[in-house]
Write a protein that holds these residues in place. Structure first.
Motif, PDB file in Angstrom:
ATOM      1  N   PRO A  37      61.418  28.940  42.467  1.00 39.40           N
ATOM      2  CA  PRO A  37      61.099  30.177  42.634  1.00 39.40           C
ATOM      3  C   PRO A  37      60.509  30.613  43.823  1.00 39.40           C
ATOM      4  CG  PRO A  37      59.542  29.211  41.391  1.00 39.40           C
ATOM      5  CD  PRO A  37      60.430  28.179  41.740  1.00 39.40           C
ATOM      6  N   SER A  38      60.561  31.842  44.068  1.00 38.77           N
ATOM      7  CA  SER A  38      59.961  32.750  45.160  1.00 38.77           C
ATOM      8  C   SER A  38      58.677  33.379  44.699  1.00 38.77           C
ATOM      9  CB  SER A  38      60.986  33.525  45.926  1.00 38.77           C
ATOM     10  OG  SER A  38      61.927  32.970  46.604  1.00 38.77           O
ATOM     11  N   ARG A  39      57.688  33.513  45.285  1.00 35.50           N
ATOM     12  CA  ARG A  39      56.367  34.107  44.758  1.00 35.50           C
ATOM     13  C   ARG A  39      56.317  35.378  45.427  1.00 35.50           C
ATOM     14  NH1 ARG A  39      50.090  32.598  45.177  1.00 35.50           N
ATOM     15  NH2 ARG A  39      49.310  34.395  44.083  1.00 35.50           N
ATOM     16  N   ASP A  42      51.918  38.502  42.190  1.00 32.10           N
ATOM     17  CA  ASP A  42      51.873  37.779  41.210  1.00 32.10           C
ATOM     18  C   ASP A  42      52.867  37.473  40.197  1.00 32.10           C
ATOM     19  OD1 ASP A  42      49.090  37.913  41.663  1.00 32.10           O
ATOM     20  OD2 ASP A  42      48.586  39.639  40.544  1.00 32.10           O
ATOM     21  N   TRP A  43      54.141  37.255  40.778  1.00 29.30           N
ATOM     22  CA  TRP A  43      55.187  37.271  40.103  1.00 29.30           C
ATOM     23  C   TRP A  43      56.006  35.915  40.770  1.00 29.30           C
ATOM     24  CZ3 TRP A  43      55.385  39.292  35.325  1.00 29.30           C
ATOM     25  CH2 TRP A  43      54.704  40.530  35.278  1.00 29.30           C
ATOM     26  N   LEU A  44      56.669  35.139  40.027  1.00 30.66           N
ATOM     27  CA  LEU A  44      57.557  34.211  40.482  1.00 30.66           C
ATOM     28  C   LEU A  44      58.857  34.651  40.329  1.00 30.66           C
ATOM     29  CD1 LEU A  44      55.782  30.832  38.887  1.00 30.66           C
ATOM     30  CD2 LEU A  44      56.044  31.638  41.535  1.00 30.66           C
ATOM     31  N   HIS A  45      59.901  34.634  41.075  1.00 29.93           N
ATOM     32  CA  HIS A  45      61.236  35.119  40.945  1.00 29.93           C
ATOM     33  C   HIS A  45      62.071  33.837  40.997  1.00 29.93           C
ATOM     34  CE1 HIS A  45      60.290  39.349  41.273  1.00 29.93           C
ATOM     35  NE2 HIS A  45      59.313  39.043  41.787  1.00 29.93           N
ATOM     36  N   TYR A  46      62.961  33.702  40.092  1.00 25.60           N
ATOM     37  CA  TYR A  46      63.826  32.407  40.166  1.00 25.60           C
ATOM     38  C   TYR A  46      65.170  32.700  40.516  1.00 25.60           C
ATOM     39  CZ  TYR A  46      60.212  29.769  37.556  1.00 25.60           C
ATOM     40  OH  TYR A  46      58.722  29.310  37.389  1.00 25.60           O
ATOM     41  N   PHE A  54      52.447  34.700  37.517  1.00 22.75           N
ATOM     42  CA  PHE A  54      51.890  33.599  38.342  1.00 22.75           C
ATOM     43  C   PHE A  54      50.540  33.804  38.265  1.00 22.75           C
ATOM     44  CE2 PHE A  54      49.842  31.554  42.106  1.00 22.75           C
ATOM     45  CZ  PHE A  54      50.368  30.231  41.813  1.00 22.75           C
ATOM     46  N   PRO A  55      49.479  32.743  37.920  1.00 30.93           N
ATOM     47  CA  PRO A  55      50.176  31.671  37.598  1.00 30.93           C
ATOM     48  C   PRO A  55      50.824  31.687  36.257  1.00 30.93           C
ATOM     49  CG  PRO A  55      47.834  31.547  37.021  1.00 30.93           C
ATOM     50  CD  PRO A  55      48.076  33.089  37.759  1.00 30.93           C
TER      51      PRO A  55
END
Length: 57
Positions: A37-39, A42-46, A54-55
């Motif tokens: 994922p890319s951060r 405060d979000w992880l984008h898969y 995130f976390p």
């Protein structure tokens, strides 16, 4: 707290890179980073379009 919107979809007039494929001589391990994922903030984008905070909780 913000909520995640639907995944970004580029406009159809934008280059999509659909014909790009890995070079046949390179091992799959060289492309492992593209599955992570890319951060962004405060979000992880898969790559599959999922967006998680995130976390991870």
């Amino acid at each position: 707290m913000k909520t995640a919107n639907k995944p970004y979809t580029p406009p159809s007039s934008s280059y999509q890179g659909t014909e790009l494929k890995p070079h046949p001589g390179l091992p799959a391990s060289r492309f492992h980073a593209f599955t992570l994922p890319s951060r962004m903030g405060d979000w992880l984008h898969y790559p599959d379009g999922r967006v998680e905070p995130f976390p991870p909780k």
